[in-house]
Design an enzyme around this catalytic site. Sequence first.
Site, mmCIF file in Angstrom:
data_model
loop_
_atom_site.group_PDB
_atom_site.id
_atom_site.type_symbol
_atom_site.label_atom_id
_atom_site.label_comp_id
_atom_site.label_asym_id
_atom_site.label_seq_id
_atom_site.Cartn_x
_atom_site.Cartn_y
_atom_site.Cartn_z
ATOM 1 C CG ASP A 133 -12.661 -23.800 53.374
ATOM 2 O OD1 ASP A 133 -12.793 -22.570 53.251
ATOM 3 O OD2 ASP A 133 -12.387 -24.353 54.454
ATOM 4 C CE LYS A 134 -8.928 -26.490 44.325
ATOM 5 N NZ LYS A 134 -7.529 -26.235 43.868
#
Length: 340
Positions: free
Chosen positions: A166-167
């Site tokens: 995920d970011k």
Amino acid sequence: MIISSPPELYDIDESQDETSPDSVVTAKASEVRELVVPPEFHGQRLDRMLVAGVPEFSRSYLQQLLEDGAVSRGGLAQLKSALKVKAGELWHIELRATPQSQAFKPESMALNVVYEDADLRVIDKPAGLVVHPAPGNWSGTLMNGLLGLDPALMELPRAGIVHRLDKDTSGLMVVARTRAAMDALVQKMAAREIKRQYVAMSDQVWTGNTQKTVDLPIGRDPANRLRMAVVDLAKNSGKTAKTHFRVMSQSEHGSLVRCILETGRTHQIRVHMAALKLPLLGDPLYGGSAHTLMPRQALHADLLSFDHPVSGQALAFQSPLPADIQNLLQAWSLSYNEKS
């Protein structure tokens, strides 16, 4: 279906999977095509006619062109994909660059490469870096940085990326440099032969046994399509998911937790920690609290191990904890002393 001009002005990558963005089309020039609706498409939706008439481009790219006013009839742009077409109608479609179609491009980026050889690289991704181009992030992604580092990756689906973070998750990722290595790594991932471990922090105190396993399927939340959730596979679509957890350290402020993936579903650790009533700090989507020392979700992929896809050599890597997690450990009087 009558098409006025050939498709050689575009390079197409049609590879897709559950972790990748929609097919990416890199436009080299603008081109206008004419489409005459054949009798068998009379009464069908405009978007279906476009997909059949320009089959070498992705559905999502054609949808973008529709929304951008690049599809017209009688000189008037038509924006509704559900519009019914009529046999014999003449349509024009301008095949032009869109933000998505330009996403597959090299960008100069300082990447932390912890290992590389002719077949693969291991990257230590910082928090805040998006892995794949997607709406809102068509540039500045890890994929763009990998292409800037190695333009030959243009020949590989997703520039050799075989799994994602995920970011706001930091830590280790393996990326392929050849198609043979990529295919082998994808197979290893599916066979659960690539071992990935994470450290996570929660402001909740761990209770019960020091080790726990969550074996609960994950799918789209029926009540909120923007998040994932534990689902009943008899009623909702989803996939089996299993995560092993172990408390590493805790104090009155919260817990430091070891997370070991057995499967790799979207947001798996975040969903399973919420199921344990131990939501990830800095993750409001799944009930996590905010903290001034942790501006993102407190999750770091610190351990990665696998056998080399070509040589078979055993490889193991450890990423040091980033400064934000180290600062929070000190503030909460927690200790991290794992050895790879």
